[in-house]
Enzyme design. Sequence first.
Site, PDB file in Angstrom:
ATOM      1  N   ASN A  40      39.480  41.849  44.477  1.00 57.85           N
ATOM      2  CA  ASN A  40      40.038  43.183  44.218  1.00 57.85           C
ATOM      3  C   ASN A  40      40.090  44.040  45.475  1.00 57.85           C
ATOM      4  OD1 ASN A  40      38.020  42.770  41.448  1.00 57.85           O
ATOM      5  ND2 ASN A  40      40.223  43.023  41.177  1.00 57.85           N
ATOM      6  N   ASN A  67      40.317  35.861  39.100  1.00 56.39           N
ATOM      7  CA  ASN A  67      41.557  35.851  38.333  1.00 56.39           C
ATOM      8  C   ASN A  67      42.673  36.674  38.987  1.00 56.39           C
ATOM      9  OD1 ASN A  67      39.647  38.005  37.369  1.00 56.39           O
ATOM     10  ND2 ASN A  67      41.462  38.688  36.260  1.00 56.39           N
ATOM     11  N   HIS A  68      42.333  37.513  39.974  1.00 55.56           N
ATOM     12  CA  HIS A  68      43.354  38.287  40.688  1.00 55.56           C
ATOM     13  C   HIS A  68      43.744  37.642  42.025  1.00 55.56           C
ATOM     14  CE1 HIS A  68      43.457  41.629  37.889  1.00 55.56           C
ATOM     15  NE2 HIS A  68      42.146  41.741  37.944  1.00 55.56           N
ATOM     16  N   HIS A 174      33.067  39.406  38.192  1.00 51.09           N
ATOM     17  CA  HIS A 174      34.245  39.733  37.378  1.00 51.09           C
ATOM     18  C   HIS A 174      34.084  40.973  36.527  1.00 51.09           C
ATOM     19  CE1 HIS A 174      37.889  39.488  35.022  1.00 51.09           C
ATOM     20  NE2 HIS A 174      37.190  39.403  33.903  1.00 51.09           N
TER      21      HIS A 174
END
Length: 255
Positions: A40, A67-68, A174
């Site tokens: 992030n 996941n990003h 996360h």
Amino acid sequence: MNILFIGDIVGRAGRRAVREYLPELKSEKNIDLVIANGENAAGGFGITEKVAAELYSYGIDILTMGNHTWDNKDIFNFIDQEKRLIRPLNYPGDLPGKGWTTIKHQQKTISIVNLIGQVYLGNNNSPYHYFENLYPEIKDSDLIIVDFHAEATGEKLAFAHAVDGQVTAVLGTHTHVQTNDAQILPGGTAYITDAGLTGAVHSVLGMKVEKMVEKMKTSLPVRYEVATGDVKLEGAVIKISENNSCQNILSLQQK
């Protein structure tokens, strides 16, 4: 050896927290190696080559993702060349980058592995099977550190028990909320369900409060924005003995 693992760095505020706090923490805690989750780090979504270089310049040795990973397309320009950046090993398909790396540091061979969960996080392959396939290649490492990027707390803890005694540490990321369960499992593996958030103190998971509240109240699409103001750095410090066993793991919050 003392290893610092930094929880999810969110946007410019998170990078500022690393810049402001990491040098002092490295000195105070006698930190030898720094690993951080950077998925992030660029505007809250993904990472760029420039942002990665910035974080390395502050003293981070290895960056993990989640996941990003692919949210900022600049990653495709450098992930195959940048050995200090790893993405989840068990992503489906033949994708750029690697899910693990092995480094030599202070005469120790250290393998760092990035895995992603399956619960609420899309159609990812089994982290168990992918780790089992990888393990013969890294089992002779002095230390094995796993960033398990997952939504469900039970999924993280179950995986940690499954590899207890095989790896040095399983560090959850996360959810951006630090958990109060740093511990050494029966087989000797250090564990924490979530290392926490490195970013704005007054925020919801590092994002502006009003945007997150609007989303929850209306269920309409909202463009999230990285929060500003006072910052904090969260993570965990793992103390390793001379014979490579875990002596302790302590959660950390600096603000």
